[in-house]
Design a protein around this motif. Structure first.
Motif, short mmCIF file in Angstrom:
data_model
loop_
_atom_site.label_atom_id
_atom_site.label_comp_id
_atom_site.label_asym_id
_atom_site.label_seq_id
_atom_site.Cartn_x
_atom_site.Cartn_y
_atom_site.Cartn_z
N THR A 203 0.97 -1.33 -0.03
CA THR A 203 0.02 -0.11 0.06
C THR A 203 0.93 1.31 -0.13
O THR A 203 0.65 1.93 -0.70
N LEU B 232 -13.59 -9.49 -5.06
CA LEU B 232 -12.33 -8.69 -4.72
C LEU B 232 -11.03 -9.65 -4.59
O LEU B 232 -10.20 -9.41 -5.08
N THR C 235 -10.55 -10.26 -8.47
CA THR C 235 -9.77 -9.51 -9.40
C THR C 235 -8.51 -8.88 -8.75
O THR C 235 -7.82 -8.47 -9.56
N ASN C 236 -8.36 -8.81 -7.60
CA ASN C 236 -7.02 -8.29 -7.10
C ASN C 236 -6.00 -9.60 -7.26
O ASN C 236 -4.82 -9.17 -7.15
N GLU D 147 -5.93 4.53 -4.56
CA GLU D 147 -6.98 5.13 -5.21
C GLU D 147 -7.92 5.74 -4.18
O GLU D 147 -8.43 6.79 -4.59
N LYS D 148 -7.87 5.18 -3.05
CA LYS D 148 -8.87 5.80 -2.09
C LYS D 148 -8.49 6.98 -1.39
O LYS D 148 -9.08 7.71 -0.56
N THR E 52 -5.66 -0.33 -4.72
CA THR E 52 -6.94 -0.10 -4.57
C THR E 52 -6.94 0.98 -3.39
O THR E 52 -7.66 1.62 -3.33
N SER F 255 -2.19 -10.90 -3.84
CA SER F 255 -2.75 -9.93 -4.54
C SER F 255 -2.36 -8.51 -3.69
O SER F 255 -2.99 -7.52 -4.19
N ARG G 28 -4.74 -9.39 -11.01
CA ARG G 28 -4.02 -8.21 -11.32
C ARG G 28 -2.92 -8.20 -10.57
O ARG G 28 -1.76 -7.93 -10.91
N SER H 6 -2.08 -5.36 -5.89
CA SER H 6 -3.30 -4.74 -6.22
C SER H 6 -4.17 -4.36 -5.18
O SER H 6 -4.80 -3.14 -5.52
N ILE H 7 -4.32 -4.84 -4.11
CA ILE H 7 -4.88 -4.34 -2.97
C ILE H 7 -4.27 -2.98 -2.56
O ILE H 7 -4.96 -2.12 -2.26
#
Ligand SMILES: Cc1cc2nc3c(=O)[nH]c(=O)nc-3n(C[C@H](O)[C@H](O)[C@H](O)COP(=O)(O)OP(=O)(O)OC[C@H]3O[C@@H](n4cnc5c(N)ncnc54)[C@H](O)[C@@H]3O)c2cc1C
Length: 398
Positions: free
Chosen positions: A16, A61, A64-65, A393-394, A390, A383, A68, A386-387
């Protein structure tokens, strides 16, 4: 300058921080980790598998995660010379009543876009794993292996080479205080740090940290210990890469399997038993407060009521090496109890809601200056990048 504090030096926290820094180079980001080293808990005690995404519900989730994150992880490893290997794995049905679930897995794999999936008959199983046995199998070419502890360490180094970044170890967060336009993060050693946004990636303690932040929660983390054996070197030739059983859809994380580590050792396991403390790595690890907190939680009582038979089976295998061996022999009949050397264990942070449901998908909750990662079980290591993206982006406008 806006300051984001990330709590937790596991792979999700590090990924992150890295993704947030790439997306917002001017942010100041600090990672706080209570232990002396990174990856000290789930990340440093996992199986080291790069999951393909075959197990997860299309569109979830996790799916997708994982898909990716898989690509991001391989790119990161290639760019930073981290050893990994795409050795593939076989999933083996040993009983007729597992064939339907095997077909369902194949379908999920196709829907998730996996290429090269192949059904195996009992002879073809032996082509990939000469010592394994089964009536039908699946070969998944995408599955790989890597050392997540090393990956986390490199993520940390790359992150620290970026501007306005810091990692503080031995920095346990014990409280938050609201101040005018920021939040004061209070550490156990008495220090405090001002932040504008806080990302909670505290793994086994993510619910506690969320509660500390005043977040309304309908879940609690229940710790499940997974115990492993290593196959003694003279018998390591019995396993070429990864041999898995068909998972039980109620408990996808159950089912002992064989995994080759990137170091070459072959690991067998894990089982999954309720742990009497969140970071309880041995059978005798016990923490009265944490134990009482788990068993008094309505959600845990409902899980225990629903699944007590499965739980007893897992405990039996925990205390009986013979029973553990027997479970392994379903996949690999030649393996004997003497071939197994007790190895390290890992504890999974499994979120359980008050209705006694084990949360299956990843779960992130956001509000009041906080982003809480409240369920990041396997395949969260695969993941993680990708997490991380995500979550990054928040952070827009934080
Ligand atoms: C046995 C096992 C096998 C697994 N196998 C795989 C696999 O093969 N492949 C895969 O993709 N995934 C696997 N997983 C899942 C994966 O390891 C985890 O999902 C992932 O490591 C979670 O990372 P994390 O950063 O969220 O948590 P963690 O790695 O647990 O990190 C959380 C960090 O937060 C810190 N922390 C907690 N509270 C505080 C506080 N108050 N202040 C400061 N710091 C705090 C902790 O010390 C810890 O270092 C496995 C998990 C287990 C347990």
């Amino acid at each position: 300058m806006k300051h984001v504090v990330i709590i937790g030096g596991g792979i999700v926290g590090l990924a992150t921080a890295y993704q947030a820094k790439l997306k917002f180079p001017d942010l100041k980001i600090t990672i706080l980790e209570k232990e002396a080293t990174l990856a000290a808990h789930q990340t440093g005690h996992n199986s080291g598998v790069i999951h393909s995404g075959i197990y997860y519900k299309p569109g979830s989730l996790k799916a997708t995660n994982c898909l990716r994150g898989y690509r991001m992880l391989l790119d990161f490893c290639r760019n930073h010379q981290i050893p990994y290997e795409l050795c593939g794995k076989i999933i083996v049905a040993t009983k007729q009543n597992e064939l339907e679930a095997l077909d369902a897995l194949y379908q999920k794999g196709i829907e998730n876009g996996l290429e090269g999936l192949k059904y195996l008959d009992s002879k073809e199983i032996k082509y990939y794993e000469p010592a394994a046995t089964g009536i039908k199998g699946l070969f998944v070419p995408q599955t790989g292996i890597v050392a997540y502890r090393q990956l986390t360490k490199v993520l940390g180094e790359v992150f620290l080479n970026m501007k306005h970044t810091a990692i503080k170890t031995q920095a346990e967060v014990v409280d938050f205080k609201r101040i005018k336009d920021a939040i004061e993060v209070v550490l156990k050693n008495g220090e405090s740090i001002h932040a504008h946004t806080i990302v909670n990636c505290a793994g086994l303690y993510c619910d506690k940290v969320a509660k500390m932040a005043g977040e309304p929660l309908n879940i609690k983390i229940i710790p499940f210990r997974g115990e492993y054996y290593t196959i003694k070197p003279e018998k390591a030739h019995l396993v070429k890469s990864l041999i898995y059983p068909v998972p039980d859809s109620n408990f996808p994380f159950l089912g002992v399997h064989f995994t080759r580590r990137i170091t070459g050792e072959i690991e067998a396991g894990p089982n999954a038993v309720f742990a009497f403390r969140r970071e309880g790595y041995s059978k005798t690890s016990f923490h009265l407060g944490e134990f009482l907190e788990s068993i008094c939680w309505r959600g845990f009582q409902k899980v225990a009521f629903k699944y007590w038979k499965t739980g007893i089976g897992e405990y039996y295998r925990s205390y009986s090496k013979q029973a553990f061996t027997k479970a392994l022999q379903k996949l690999l009949p030649d393996i004997q109890s003497d071939d197994l050397i007790p190895a390290a264990s890992g504890v999974r942070a499994q979120a359980v809601d008050s209705q006694g449901n084990l949360l299956d998908d990843f779960y992130i909750q956001q509000g009041n200056g906080f982003i809480h990662v409240l369920n990041a079980p396997s395949p969260a290591a695969t993941s993680s990048l990708s997490i991380g993206l995500t979550i990054a982006e928040k952070l827009t406008g934080c």
